[in-house]
Design a protein around this motif. Structure first.
Motif, short mmCIF file in Angstrom:
data_model
loop_
_atom_site.label_atom_id
_atom_site.label_comp_id
_atom_site.label_asym_id
_atom_site.label_seq_id
_atom_site.Cartn_x
_atom_site.Cartn_y
_atom_site.Cartn_z
N TYR A 214 48.78 44.83 57.20
CA TYR A 214 47.35 44.54 57.33
C TYR A 214 46.57 44.88 56.06
CZ TYR A 214 48.30 43.95 62.28
OH TYR A 214 48.80 43.50 63.45
N SER A 215 46.88 46.05 55.49
CA SER A 215 46.11 46.48 54.32
C SER A 215 46.36 45.53 53.14
CB SER A 215 46.43 47.91 53.95
OG SER A 215 47.81 48.03 53.71
N SER A 216 47.63 45.11 52.96
CA SER A 216 47.93 44.19 51.86
C SER A 216 47.20 42.87 52.04
CB SER A 216 49.43 43.91 51.79
OG SER A 216 50.12 45.08 51.44
N LEU A 217 47.24 42.35 53.25
CA LEU A 217 46.57 41.08 53.52
C LEU A 217 45.07 41.20 53.27
CD1 LEU A 217 46.68 38.17 54.59
CD2 LEU A 217 46.36 39.08 56.89
N LEU A 218 44.49 42.29 53.78
CA LEU A 218 43.06 42.50 53.60
C LEU A 218 42.71 42.58 52.12
CD1 LEU A 218 40.42 43.04 55.18
CD2 LEU A 218 40.86 45.48 54.81
N LEU A 219 43.54 43.34 51.38
CA LEU A 219 43.29 43.51 49.95
C LEU A 219 43.30 42.15 49.24
CD1 LEU A 219 43.06 45.84 47.75
CD2 LEU A 219 45.40 45.19 47.20
N LEU A 220 44.29 41.32 49.57
CA LEU A 220 44.39 40.01 48.91
C LEU A 220 43.17 39.15 49.23
CD1 LEU A 220 48.16 39.27 49.53
CD2 LEU A 220 47.08 39.74 47.33
N LEU A 221 42.72 39.21 50.48
CA LEU A 221 41.56 38.40 50.86
C LEU A 221 40.29 38.91 50.16
CD1 LEU A 221 42.26 37.86 54.67
CD2 LEU A 221 42.59 36.24 52.79
N VAL A 222 40.18 40.24 50.05
CA VAL A 222 39.01 40.81 49.36
C VAL A 222 39.03 40.40 47.89
CG1 VAL A 222 37.95 42.97 48.59
CG2 VAL A 222 38.71 42.73 50.96
N ILE A 223 40.23 40.53 47.27
CA ILE A 223 40.34 40.15 45.85
C ILE A 223 39.91 38.69 45.65
CG2 ILE A 223 42.01 39.59 44.03
CD1 ILE A 223 43.50 42.14 44.82
N THR A 224 40.42 37.81 46.53
CA THR A 224 40.08 36.39 46.40
C THR A 224 38.57 36.18 46.48
OG1 THR A 224 42.13 35.93 47.58
CG2 THR A 224 40.62 34.10 47.30
N THR A 225 37.94 36.81 47.48
CA THR A 225 36.50 36.61 47.65
C THR A 225 35.72 37.15 46.46
OG1 THR A 225 36.98 37.12 49.95
CG2 THR A 225 34.67 36.87 49.36
N VAL A 226 36.04 38.40 46.07
CA VAL A 226 35.28 39.03 44.98
C VAL A 226 35.50 38.29 43.66
CG1 VAL A 226 35.04 41.13 43.61
CG2 VAL A 226 35.28 41.28 46.10
N ALA A 227 36.78 38.01 43.34
CA ALA A 227 37.07 37.37 42.05
C ALA A 227 36.46 35.98 41.98
CB ALA A 227 38.58 37.31 41.81
N THR A 228 36.54 35.23 43.08
CA THR A 228 35.97 33.88 43.07
C THR A 228 34.45 33.94 42.91
OG1 THR A 228 37.72 33.23 44.58
CG2 THR A 228 35.96 31.66 44.26
N THR A 229 33.82 34.84 43.67
CA THR A 229 32.37 34.96 43.57
C THR A 229 31.94 35.33 42.15
OG1 THR A 229 32.50 35.88 45.79
CG2 THR A 229 30.36 35.97 44.71
N LEU A 230 32.63 36.34 41.58
CA LEU A 230 32.27 36.77 40.23
C LEU A 230 32.51 35.67 39.21
CD1 LEU A 230 33.58 40.46 40.08
CD2 LEU A 230 31.21 39.66 40.25
N SER A 231 33.63 34.94 39.35
CA SER A 231 33.88 33.92 38.34
C SER A 231 32.88 32.77 38.45
CB SER A 231 35.33 33.42 38.34
OG SER A 231 35.83 33.30 39.61
N LEU A 232 32.46 32.45 39.66
CA LEU A 232 31.43 31.41 39.79
C LEU A 232 30.12 31.89 39.17
CD1 LEU A 232 32.03 30.02 43.39
CD2 LEU A 232 32.57 28.94 41.20
N ARG A 233 29.87 33.20 39.33
CA ARG A 233 28.63 33.77 38.82
C ARG A 233 28.62 33.79 37.29
NH1 ARG A 233 25.13 35.50 36.77
NH2 ARG A 233 23.66 37.20 37.05
N PHE A 234 29.77 34.12 36.68
CA PHE A 234 29.79 34.34 35.23
C PHE A 234 30.35 33.18 34.42
CE2 PHE A 234 29.80 38.80 36.78
CZ PHE A 234 28.61 39.19 36.18
#
Lengths: 238, 239
Positions: A214-234
């Protein structure tokens, strides 16, 4: 649509001419699978190895090819050129991302064939769940590559960041050296790398063991959301 | 009088540095218009602001009677652009970049026949990176004209080309102009400006320093050639 198709095919051709993505993303994992195949004594070892080696393609396109190509397209003003045409440069970006996904999946599939037909691997897990997990890991690692492309000021900086990330993932995540063989210090460092969690998830699905990551899956989903949001922003076109 | 480009009061800052100081500029439909000035005078910035690839801080622009907006993509059916750098993915062949560019437009030219007009037909399968400077420049112009534009914008047209390549490019541009294409170009080559341009605008520190036909600029400066005129007018002669 025709433009998108032409751009997609062109990305494949360019990458094939330049070769490094194919070497790192396709030939290297096949080679490693062959060596590890000989070293594996049980089917469980073989399946664990397969699940780890299957990620080499997505790492090489995700943190090497994607950020390097996008940085180069920005620096060489390729993106700017498309801004003054009837299509958006987004099409070129998406075409490149699709190329990366295609090569990743091709690499995973080839490694699967080598393990199955070369070493008689029997896949105990659910293929469907394994594929879904693979897609999650693939998108997650590519979102990190996108973040590098968006934040790196120059092509050279991108190359340095990409190599650092690629080789640390290659060595520490269990993709080449089995994770359990690493000294405990390196194991703790490796826990920081998203690919370590990706491989854990994939190995679980490949072995068909009850889902506990569960923790690995959650981490991957969080990374995807954060990294995508930040890259769209910057993201910068120039 | 129809104008291909109408720009009024263009102001552009990079940080605190003001690059354009309320520039006015009109390009008539059907003419070849030269934008000249020293490095850093604001030529490329002007072009970026006209096309909308850089945001203006003040001023209005109309190109072919529309305000340019990079998001309104259909506008660029009618505008062909070649920026200073030839911006392609490394390693594409001439055929590949032609096919991709061809697919961008609604009414594209037949690029295979045009390649012959530009003496590039034997390079169809060559990688762009193996072309000479002149060949690459000709390819850039061909690509910029792929959509049969009404307006062609060429930044630093023939920098670094040999005399033969330069002349071939001039001939091609004249032919396009005869077909009715309006051309806006920047150049450091005063001979080129004299040969090609109907009217010119001399930029200095982001402002219009002088504007008119080549003859007008020559008589105002009293010089015999545009080269001398340029040096005299800008006061940037060799001391």
């Amino acid at each position: 649509m025709r433009t998108f198709w032409l751009l997609y095919v062109a990305e494949f051709k360019l990458s094939f001419r330049e070769m490094s993505s194919f070497i790192f993303g396709l030939f290297l994992p096949v080679g490693i699978m062959v060596i590890m195949g000989y070293l594996s004594t049980t089917n469980e070892e073989l399946v664990t190895t397969f699940a780890a080696v299957a990620t080499l393609g997505l790492v090489s396109t995700g943190v090497m090819s994607l950020p390097l190509s996008l940085s180069s397209y920005r620096e060489k003003k390729v993106l700017k050129r498309y801004k003054v045409t009837p299509i958006s440069p987004v099409q070129l970006l998406v075409a490149h991302v699709f190329y990366c996904f295609s090569l990743s999946i091709l690499s995973m599939f080839t490694v699967f064939l080598v393990a199955t037909f070369g070493f008689n691997m029997i896949f105990p897990g659910s293929i469907g769940l394994f594929l879904i997990s693979y897609l999650i890991v693939m998108i997650s690692i590519h979102s990190i590559g996108m973040l590098i492309a968006s934040t790196s000021p120059r092509e050279k900086t991108t190359a340095a960041m990409s190599s650092l990330l690629f080789f640390s993932m290659l060595i520490l995540s269990g993709a080449t050296i089995p994770f359990d063989l690493l000294p405990s210090v390196l194991q703790s460092i490796a826990q920081l790398l998203p690919l370590t969690h990706g491989i854990e998830l994939l190995q679980g699905q490949a072995l068909g063991s009850p889902f506990t990551s569960y923790s690995s899956l959650l981490l991957l989903l969080v990374i995807t959301t954060v990294a995508t949001t930040l890259s769209l922003r910057f993201f910068r076109w120039e | 009088m129809t104008y291909a480009i109408e720009a009024e009061g263009l102001v552009k800052y990079y940080g605190n540095n003001q690059v354009l100081h309320g520039l006015n500029m009109n390009v008539k439909a059907g003419e070849i218009f030269g934008l000249i000035g020293a490095n850093g005078a604001g030529k490329s910035t002007t072009i970026d602001c006209l096309l909308g690839t850089k945001k203006l801080d003040q001023g209005t622009v109309k190109i072919l009677r529309n305000s340019p907006n990079p998001k309104q993509k259909s506008h660029f059916e009618q505008i062909g652009v070649q920026f200073q750098e030839s911006a392609f993915q490394n390693g594409l062949t001439v055929k590949e970049i032609c096919e991709i560019t061809h697919s961008l437009y609604k009414n594209p030219i037949d690029w295979r026949t045009k390649l012959a007009d530009y003496q590039l037909e034997h390079h169809v399968r060559s990688s762009i990176s193996t072309l000479s400077g002149g060949e690459r420049q000709k390819l850039c112009i061909l690509l910029a004209t792929m959509g049969q534009p009404k307006l062609l914008v060429l930044d630093e047209l023939t920098t670094g080309l040999d005399p033969i390549a330069r002349r071939q490019i001039w001939n091609n541009l004249r032919r396009l102009n005869d077909e009715g294409v309006t051309i806006l170009l920047t150049s450091h080559d005063m001979h080129e400006i004299e040969t090609l341009c109907d009217r010119i605008l001399l930029l200095k520190h982001g402002n219009v320093f002088m504007e008119g036909t080549v003859q007008e600029v020559l008589s105002k400066s009293g010089a015999k050639s545009m080269d001398d005129a340029y040096l005299q007018l800008t006061g940037e002669g060799i001391r």
